[in-house]
Design a protein around this motif. Sequence first.
Motif, PDB file in Angstrom:
ATOM      1  N   VAL A  16     -22.550  64.895  21.381  1.00 25.31           N
ATOM      2  CA  VAL A  16     -23.637  65.056  22.351  1.00 25.31           C
ATOM      3  C   VAL A  16     -24.982  64.986  21.648  1.00 25.31           C
ATOM      4  O   VAL A  16     -25.940  64.394  22.162  1.00 25.31           O
ATOM      5  CB  VAL A  16     -23.479  66.393  23.114  1.00 25.31           C
ATOM      6  N   GLU A  17     -25.058  65.550  20.442  1.00 22.79           N
ATOM      7  CA  GLU A  17     -26.322  65.526  19.682  1.00 22.79           C
ATOM      8  C   GLU A  17     -26.719  64.094  19.351  1.00 22.79           C
ATOM      9  O   GLU A  17     -27.901  63.739  19.417  1.00 22.79           O
ATOM     10  CB  GLU A  17     -26.171  66.344  18.385  1.00 22.79           C
ATOM     11  N   ARG A  18     -25.747  63.276  19.009  1.00 15.86           N
ATOM     12  CA  ARG A  18     -26.069  61.877  18.691  1.00 15.86           C
ATOM     13  C   ARG A  18     -26.445  61.087  19.935  1.00 15.86           C
ATOM     14  O   ARG A  18     -27.287  60.197  19.889  1.00 15.86           O
ATOM     15  CB  ARG A  18     -24.891  61.229  17.952  1.00 15.86           C
ATOM     16  N   ILE A  19     -25.823  61.412  21.053  1.00 13.39           N
ATOM     17  CA  ILE A  19     -26.221  60.773  22.315  1.00 13.39           C
ATOM     18  C   ILE A  19     -27.667  61.143  22.658  1.00 13.39           C
ATOM     19  O   ILE A  19     -28.456  60.299  23.107  1.00 13.39           O
ATOM     20  CB  ILE A  19     -25.257  61.175  23.447  1.00 13.39           C
ATOM     21  N   GLU A  20     -28.043  62.399  22.421  1.00 16.39           N
ATOM     22  CA  GLU A  20     -29.427  62.832  22.637  1.00 16.39           C
ATOM     23  C   GLU A  20     -30.379  62.040  21.721  1.00 16.39           C
ATOM     24  O   GLU A  20     -31.479  61.652  22.127  1.00 16.39           O
ATOM     25  CB  GLU A  20     -29.567  64.329  22.361  1.00 16.39           C
ATOM     26  N   ALA A  21     -29.944  61.807  20.472  1.00 18.70           N
ATOM     27  CA  ALA A  21     -30.783  61.047  19.530  1.00 18.70           C
ATOM     28  C   ALA A  21     -30.959  59.609  20.002  1.00 18.70           C
ATOM     29  O   ALA A  21     -32.049  59.024  19.868  1.00 18.70           O
ATOM     30  CB  ALA A  21     -30.167  61.078  18.135  1.00 18.70           C
ATOM     31  N   VAL A  22     -29.909  59.026  20.561  1.00 23.22           N
ATOM     32  CA  VAL A  22     -30.021  57.672  21.122  1.00 23.22           C
ATOM     33  C   VAL A  22     -31.005  57.667  22.285  1.00 23.22           C
ATOM     34  O   VAL A  22     -31.838  56.760  22.413  1.00 23.22           O
ATOM     35  CB  VAL A  22     -28.628  57.163  21.577  1.00 23.22           C
ATOM     36  N   ALA A  23     -30.946  58.689  23.124  1.00 18.88           N
ATOM     37  CA  ALA A  23     -31.886  58.789  24.250  1.00 18.88           C
ATOM     38  C   ALA A  23     -33.329  58.864  23.750  1.00 18.88           C
ATOM     39  O   ALA A  23     -34.229  58.257  24.333  1.00 18.88           O
ATOM     40  CB  ALA A  23     -31.541  60.009  25.109  1.00 18.88           C
ATOM     41  N   MET A  83     -27.467  60.737  31.781  1.00 17.92           N
ATOM     42  CA  MET A  83     -27.918  62.123  32.019  1.00 17.92           C
ATOM     43  C   MET A  83     -29.010  62.517  31.024  1.00 17.92           C
ATOM     44  O   MET A  83     -30.011  63.143  31.400  1.00 17.92           O
ATOM     45  CB  MET A  83     -26.728  63.085  31.890  1.00 17.92           C
ATOM     46  N   ALA A  84     -28.817  62.131  29.765  1.00 13.93           N
ATOM     47  CA  ALA A  84     -29.812  62.456  28.741  1.00 13.93           C
ATOM     48  C   ALA A  84     -31.138  61.756  29.016  1.00 13.93           C
ATOM     49  O   ALA A  84     -32.221  62.328  28.812  1.00 13.93           O
ATOM     50  CB  ALA A  84     -29.283  62.069  27.359  1.00 13.93           C
ATOM     51  N   LEU A  85     -31.076  60.536  29.500  1.00  5.16           N
ATOM     52  CA  LEU A  85     -32.305  59.795  29.827  1.00  5.16           C
ATOM     53  C   LEU A  85     -33.000  60.400  31.042  1.00  5.16           C
ATOM     54  O   LEU A  85     -34.225  60.569  31.058  1.00  5.16           O
ATOM     55  CB  LEU A  85     -31.968  58.322  30.083  1.00  5.16           C
ATOM     56  N   GLU A  86     -32.210  60.732  32.056  1.00  2.00           N
ATOM     57  CA  GLU A  86     -32.792  61.323  33.275  1.00  2.00           C
ATOM     58  C   GLU A  86     -33.479  62.652  32.945  1.00  2.00           C
ATOM     59  O   GLU A  86     -34.533  62.987  33.509  1.00  2.00           O
ATOM     60  CB  GLU A  86     -31.689  61.537  34.325  1.00  2.00           C
ATOM     61  N   ARG A  87     -32.892  63.425  32.019  1.00  2.00           N
ATOM     62  CA  ARG A  87     -33.495  64.697  31.630  1.00  2.00           C
ATOM     63  C   ARG A  87     -34.863  64.486  30.969  1.00  2.00           C
ATOM     64  O   ARG A  87     -35.718  65.381  31.007  1.00  2.00           O
ATOM     65  CB  ARG A  87     -32.561  65.453  30.676  1.00  2.00           C
ATOM     66  N   ARG A  88     -35.053  63.307  30.396  1.00  2.00           N
ATOM     67  CA  ARG A  88     -36.343  62.969  29.780  1.00  2.00           C
ATOM     68  C   ARG A  88     -37.305  62.312  30.762  1.00  2.00           C
ATOM     69  O   ARG A  88     -38.374  61.830  30.373  1.00  2.00           O
ATOM     70  CB  ARG A  88     -36.106  62.037  28.578  1.00  2.00           C
ATOM     71  N   GLY A  89     -36.905  62.274  32.026  1.00  2.00           N
ATOM     72  CA  GLY A  89     -37.768  61.678  33.039  1.00  2.00           C
ATOM     73  C   GLY A  89     -37.715  60.169  33.081  1.00  2.00           C
ATOM     74  O   GLY A  89     -38.606  59.526  33.650  1.00  2.00           O
ATOM     75  N   ILE A  90     -36.648  59.578  32.500  1.00  2.00           N
ATOM     76  CA  ILE A  90     -36.502  58.118  32.465  1.00  2.00           C
ATOM     77  C   ILE A  90     -35.417  57.717  33.459  1.00  2.00           C
ATOM     78  O   ILE A  90     -34.276  58.180  33.367  1.00  2.00           O
ATOM     79  CB  ILE A  90     -36.127  57.639  31.051  1.00  2.00           C
ATOM     80  N   ALA A  91     -35.775  56.865  34.391  1.00  4.70           N
ATOM     81  CA  ALA A  91     -34.802  56.401  35.375  1.00  4.70           C
ATOM     82  C   ALA A  91     -33.742  55.552  34.678  1.00  4.70           C
ATOM     83  O   ALA A  91     -34.065  54.666  33.881  1.00  4.70           O
ATOM     84  CB  ALA A  91     -35.494  55.580  36.461  1.00  4.70           C
ATOM     85  N   ALA A  92     -32.468  55.816  34.974  1.00  6.89           N
ATOM     86  CA  ALA A  92     -31.376  55.097  34.325  1.00  6.89           C
ATOM     87  C   ALA A  92     -30.211  54.970  35.282  1.00  6.89           C
ATOM     88  O   ALA A  92     -30.041  55.787  36.188  1.00  6.89           O
ATOM     89  CB  ALA A  92     -30.928  55.823  33.053  1.00  6.89           C
ATOM     90  N   ARG A  93     -29.421  53.934  35.071  1.00  3.05           N
ATOM     91  CA  ARG A  93     -28.239  53.746  35.911  1.00  3.05           C
ATOM     92  C   ARG A  93     -27.111  53.180  35.056  1.00  3.05           C
ATOM     93  O   ARG A  93     -27.321  52.286  34.249  1.00  3.05           O
ATOM     94  CB  ARG A  93     -28.537  52.804  37.070  1.00  3.05           C
ATOM     95  N   SER A  94     -25.913  53.730  35.260  1.00  2.28           N
ATOM     96  CA  SER A  94     -24.761  53.291  34.475  1.00  2.28           C
ATOM     97  C   SER A  94     -23.879  52.338  35.281  1.00  2.28           C
ATOM     98  O   SER A  94     -23.823  52.410  36.506  1.00  2.28           O
ATOM     99  CB  SER A  94     -23.935  54.494  34.027  1.00  2.28           C
ATOM    100  N   TYR A  95     -23.184  51.457  34.556  1.00  4.56           N
ATOM    101  CA  TYR A  95     -22.269  50.501  35.171  1.00  4.56           C
ATOM    102  C   TYR A  95     -21.022  50.345  34.298  1.00  4.56           C
ATOM    103  O   TYR A  95     -21.127  50.212  33.075  1.00  4.56           O
ATOM    104  CB  TYR A  95     -22.901  49.109  35.293  1.00  4.56           C
ATOM    105  N   THR A  96     -19.855  50.335  34.935  1.00  5.88           N
ATOM    106  CA  THR A  96     -18.654  49.906  34.228  1.00  5.88           C
ATOM    107  C   THR A  96     -18.685  48.378  34.140  1.00  5.88           C
ATOM    108  O   THR A  96     -19.485  47.711  34.811  1.00  5.88           O
ATOM    109  CB  THR A  96     -17.381  50.329  34.971  1.00  5.88           C
ATOM    110  N   GLY A  97     -17.782  47.807  33.334  1.00  5.56           N
ATOM    111  CA  GLY A  97     -17.712  46.351  33.279  1.00  5.56           C
ATOM    112  C   GLY A  97     -17.411  45.751  34.630  1.00  5.56           C
ATOM    113  O   GLY A  97     -17.952  44.709  34.996  1.00  5.56           O
TER     114      GLY A  97
END
Length: 411
Positions: A16-23, A83-97
């Motif tokens: 989770v910490e690394r995902i936060e760093a990517v965000a 979720m990490a991006l949205e928490r930073r106020g950045i609009a984001a949307r996920s998609y499966t293949g």
Amino acid sequence: MALFVHKYGGTSVGTVERIEAVADKLQTFRQAGHDLVVVVSAMSGETNRLIGLAKSIQDQPAPREMDVLVSTGEQVTMALLCMALERRGIAARSYTGGQVRILTDSAHTKARIQDIDVVNIQSDLQAGRIVVVAGFQGVDEQGNITTLGRGGSDTTGVALAAALKADECQIYTDVDGVYTTDPRVVETARRLDRITFEEMLEMASLGSKVLQIRSVEFAGKYKVPLRVLSSFVDGPGTLISVEEDDTVEKPVISGIAFNRDEAKLTIRGVPDVPGVASRILGPVSKANIEIDVIVQNVAADQTTDFTFTVHRNDFDATRQILEQTAQELGAREVAGDNKIAKISIVGVGMRSHAGVASKMFDALAAENINILMISTSEIKVSVIIAEKYLELAVRALHTAFNLDANETVSE
């Protein structure tokens, strides 16, 4: 403003910490005004965990069900990153293949991409969102989930970059670029600022594990600028592009690749008649065993010795096949050696420089390293040697071709 496709591997999103760093990294790009499509792998170790679960229930699970299972790893990552991006106020949307509709053939566990529908992604980008896509997966014409094989997230990233005509596809991993050789073997190995697709394709096929070979092929075919960077250390990385470096003093050799997983087999005293090569290699190919370097020597008695290399894991199976072939052909004997390695020097500069192979052979001879087999192409020379000399040989060649970090890089 530019459009970037980022791909983050399993180690880059391993916690989770690394995902936060990517965000955080993506937030910096977004604040600079860039559009972003992000492709993610499963968290480090997750795919192996899922495969282990399957194997605990069934020794040979159906490929279709395996694809359904292992594709879930990337879905966890993409949702957490959004979720990490949205928490930073950045609009984001996920998609499966499948939601993107990355259309593939129906070859489960090793599918190939046929088409990508980018309408939804483009709509989200225009709305100011960061789009996060699950790598490694798609769907076939029947809507079945498919996966692209190990390392397939690289291919997803490059394919999306090609479909979207992105300015650059950036592959974030646990290394900060492509090196002249493995830094664990040669401490003075240098990070390359730039390398051509041809060179990277050779290095990937010869054992360099930085990029999946299919992703390099895809990038070269569609002329997608590809950059390898570290998720953990800031830096320019290595740019992989179509154009060769036009500087006057460009290196003859860009890098040295090697592979320890080699084995050599020889069938001796085979009658030297037309079609004998096919009779030797045909049964090996039918067993789905890949053949690499081949050497044939004709003796004065009109027999031939036929030698070739295979992956070390295929050594015993290949030897059994050859023993049967030897009986059928009346050959003298079958010999093998599974303690060999392949070393290759790679560089587009070879095209305009004579004597590259002889320089390689001289450097190995100076270390008393015997060459067992030789294979060449326009931009590479490969040799087979005893495995025990591998690291000595790599270091000797690295110095001979001025690839050390404290040396000049021109010839």
